[in-house]
Design a protein around this motif. Structure first.
Motif, mmCIF file in Angstrom:
data_model
loop_
_atom_site.group_PDB
_atom_site.id
_atom_site.type_symbol
_atom_site.label_atom_id
_atom_site.label_comp_id
_atom_site.label_asym_id
_atom_site.label_seq_id
_atom_site.Cartn_x
_atom_site.Cartn_y
_atom_site.Cartn_z
ATOM 1 N N LEU A 80 4.103 -8.182 5.823
ATOM 2 C CA LEU A 80 2.817 -8.863 6.009
ATOM 3 C C LEU A 80 1.698 -8.133 5.258
ATOM 4 O O LEU A 80 0.809 -8.777 4.689
ATOM 5 C CB LEU A 80 2.484 -8.992 7.492
ATOM 6 C CG LEU A 80 3.359 -9.971 8.280
ATOM 7 C CD1 LEU A 80 3.047 -9.881 9.773
ATOM 8 C CD2 LEU A 80 3.185 -11.387 7.781
ATOM 9 N N SER A 81 1.752 -6.817 5.238
ATOM 10 C CA SER A 81 0.754 -6.049 4.477
ATOM 11 C C SER A 81 0.908 -6.290 2.982
ATOM 12 O O SER A 81 -0.084 -6.409 2.255
ATOM 13 C CB SER A 81 0.873 -4.548 4.783
ATOM 14 O OG SER A 81 0.496 -4.290 6.114
ATOM 15 N N TYR A 82 2.156 -6.355 2.497
ATOM 16 C CA TYR A 82 2.389 -6.642 1.072
ATOM 17 C C TYR A 82 1.832 -8.023 0.725
ATOM 18 O O TYR A 82 1.233 -8.203 -0.346
ATOM 19 C CB TYR A 82 3.878 -6.613 0.718
ATOM 20 C CG TYR A 82 4.649 -5.385 1.129
ATOM 21 C CD1 TYR A 82 4.059 -4.126 1.177
ATOM 22 C CD2 TYR A 82 5.988 -5.489 1.475
ATOM 23 C CE1 TYR A 82 4.781 -3.015 1.561
ATOM 24 C CE2 TYR A 82 6.733 -4.370 1.856
ATOM 25 C CZ TYR A 82 6.113 -3.138 1.902
ATOM 26 O OH TYR A 82 6.834 -2.039 2.287
ATOM 27 N N ILE A 83 2.032 -8.989 1.620
ATOM 28 C CA ILE A 83 1.521 -10.344 1.379
ATOM 29 C C ILE A 83 0.004 -10.315 1.252
ATOM 30 O O ILE A 83 -0.574 -10.960 0.369
ATOM 31 C CB ILE A 83 1.974 -11.306 2.502
ATOM 32 C CG1 ILE A 83 3.480 -11.565 2.373
ATOM 33 C CG2 ILE A 83 1.183 -12.619 2.459
ATOM 34 C CD1 ILE A 83 4.090 -12.304 3.559
ATOM 35 N N LYS B 235 1.491 2.780 8.219
ATOM 36 C CA LYS B 235 0.218 3.446 8.501
ATOM 37 C C LYS B 235 -0.587 3.673 7.227
ATOM 38 O O LYS B 235 -1.795 3.891 7.281
ATOM 39 C CB LYS B 235 0.459 4.782 9.202
ATOM 40 C CG LYS B 235 0.979 4.640 10.619
ATOM 41 C CD LYS B 235 1.242 6.014 11.221
ATOM 42 C CE LYS B 235 1.865 5.928 12.588
ATOM 43 N NZ LYS B 235 2.160 7.256 13.147
ATOM 44 N N ILE B 236 0.094 3.624 6.079
ATOM 45 C CA ILE B 236 -0.584 3.774 4.789
ATOM 46 C C ILE B 236 -0.898 2.409 4.183
ATOM 47 O O ILE B 236 -2.020 2.139 3.763
ATOM 48 C CB ILE B 236 0.294 4.603 3.820
ATOM 49 C CG1 ILE B 236 0.461 6.024 4.361
ATOM 50 C CG2 ILE B 236 -0.305 4.617 2.417
ATOM 51 C CD1 ILE B 236 1.524 6.840 3.635
ATOM 52 N N VAL B 237 0.113 1.523 4.153
ATOM 53 C CA VAL B 237 -0.020 0.236 3.474
ATOM 54 C C VAL B 237 -1.008 -0.686 4.182
ATOM 55 O O VAL B 237 -1.811 -1.359 3.531
ATOM 56 C CB VAL B 237 1.364 -0.457 3.322
ATOM 57 C CG1 VAL B 237 1.218 -1.840 2.723
ATOM 58 C CG2 VAL B 237 2.277 0.387 2.463
ATOM 59 N N ASP B 238 -0.978 -0.727 5.510
ATOM 60 C CA ASP B 238 -1.861 -1.626 6.253
ATOM 61 C C ASP B 238 -3.337 -1.363 5.972
ATOM 62 O O ASP B 238 -4.068 -2.281 5.588
ATOM 63 C CB ASP B 238 -1.559 -1.555 7.751
ATOM 64 C CG ASP B 238 -2.522 -2.404 8.555
ATOM 65 O OD1 ASP B 238 -2.556 -3.624 8.334
ATOM 66 O OD2 ASP B 238 -3.247 -1.844 9.400
ATOM 67 N N PRO B 239 -3.823 -0.114 6.118
ATOM 68 C CA PRO B 239 -5.248 0.090 5.832
ATOM 69 C C PRO B 239 -5.602 -0.101 4.359
ATOM 70 O O PRO B 239 -6.701 -0.543 4.043
ATOM 71 C CB PRO B 239 -5.526 1.528 6.281
ATOM 72 C CG PRO B 239 -4.224 2.152 6.571
ATOM 73 C CD PRO B 239 -3.204 1.076 6.691
ATOM 74 N N ILE B 240 -4.649 0.196 3.457
ATOM 75 C CA ILE B 240 -4.916 -0.041 2.037
ATOM 76 C C ILE B 240 -5.085 -1.533 1.785
ATOM 77 O O ILE B 240 -6.026 -1.958 1.104
ATOM 78 C CB ILE B 240 -3.795 0.560 1.150
ATOM 79 C CG1 ILE B 240 -3.903 2.081 1.150
ATOM 80 C CG2 ILE B 240 -3.857 0.000 -0.266
ATOM 81 C CD1 ILE B 240 -2.758 2.788 0.449
ATOM 82 N N ALA B 241 -4.191 -2.338 2.344
ATOM 83 C CA ALA B 241 -4.298 -3.792 2.191
ATOM 84 C C ALA B 241 -5.616 -4.297 2.761
ATOM 85 O O ALA B 241 -6.296 -5.137 2.151
ATOM 86 C CB ALA B 241 -3.120 -4.483 2.873
ATOM 87 N N ASP B 242 -5.987 -3.768 3.910
ATOM 88 C CA ASP B 242 -7.224 -4.176 4.566
ATOM 89 C C ASP B 242 -8.439 -3.832 3.714
ATOM 90 O O ASP B 242 -9.305 -4.672 3.468
ATOM 91 C CB ASP B 242 -7.309 -3.496 5.937
ATOM 92 C CG ASP B 242 -8.395 -4.065 6.807
ATOM 93 O OD1 ASP B 242 -8.684 -5.271 6.694
ATOM 94 O OD2 ASP B 242 -8.961 -3.310 7.614
ATOM 95 N N LYS B 243 -8.502 -2.605 3.253
ATOM 96 C CA LYS B 243 -9.680 -2.165 2.486
ATOM 97 C C LYS B 243 -9.758 -2.840 1.127
ATOM 98 O O LYS B 243 -10.846 -3.175 0.659
ATOM 99 C CB LYS B 243 -9.696 -0.638 2.335
ATOM 100 C CG LYS B 243 -9.755 0.096 3.662
ATOM 101 C CD LYS B 243 -10.738 -0.505 4.621
ATOM 102 C CE LYS B 243 -10.533 -0.012 6.031
ATOM 103 N NZ LYS B 243 -11.188 -0.834 7.032
#
Length: 190
Positions: free
Chosen positions: A15-18, A71-79
């Motif tokens: 979902l974060s990659y999407i 924990k890394i990919v999610d905030p990166i995707a968000d920001k």
């Protein structure tokens, strides 16, 4: 950190990659929109991005799929998504630069302090409730501004002010969180 296929391909991480893949789609559509239908599609993309942001965290916690990669990919995707949204809106609304600067300052503060603490063996354990509320307000307000570009000036100003207030509150409430982490590290050394 050794990555396993299971971790890389966990549902929350996918979902974060999407969300990351939706960013160039959003930017392209934003700058090529010509009518209200185009803006509705762009608004749906932002809604989808915001929903996957909430959903990936819920799935990770509920089904014990919390991973170090997540924990890394999610905030990166968000920001990255939030930066793209504010940067695009800079071209539509003259005072969006104020929100852009506030957003960048907050994220630089979070990022720099996060890296310093990481080097010291500490880290902030995920987003706090006030960060999540700020993110929800951001997505809602910016989604409205994107989807309905011909809003009344007063409503546009109101949405930007509300977003700025919540960003500021979140920023200010993270300061003591980081200070506590710095103090814990110093106490452990003494």
């Amino acid at each position: 950190m050794k990555l396993t296929t299971r971790e890389v391909l966990s549902v929350p991480n996918i979902l974060s990659y999407i969300r990351i893949l939706l960013i160039p789609v959003f930017i392209y559509l934003f700058f090529h929109a010509t009518d209200s239908r185009d803006y509705y599609v762009i608004g749906l993309i932002i809604l989808l991005s915001g929903l996957t942001d909430a959903l990936d965290g819920w799935i990770a916690r509920t089904f014990n799929q919390i991973t170090e990669l997540g924990k890394i990919v999610d905030p990166i995707a968000d920001k990255l998504t939030q930066t793209a949204i504010v940067a695009c809106l800079l071209f539509r609304y003259p005072y969006m630069w104020i929100l852009f600067i506030l957003f960048i300052l907050k994220e630089l503060f979070m990022g720099i302090n996060g890296l310093i603490l990481l080097k010291r063996g500490k880290k902030l354990d995920g987003a706090k409730w006030f960060g999540k509320v700020s993110t929800a307000v951001f997505y809602l307000a910016m989604g409205i501004l994107i989807t309905f570009p011909n809003l009344d000036t007063y409503l546009i100003t109101f949405l930007m002010i509300v977003t700025g207030i919540f960003l500021s509150i979140s920023f200010l409430m993270y300061i003591p969180e980081f200070l506590r982490l710095y103090e814990k590290k110093e106490d452990a050394v003494r």
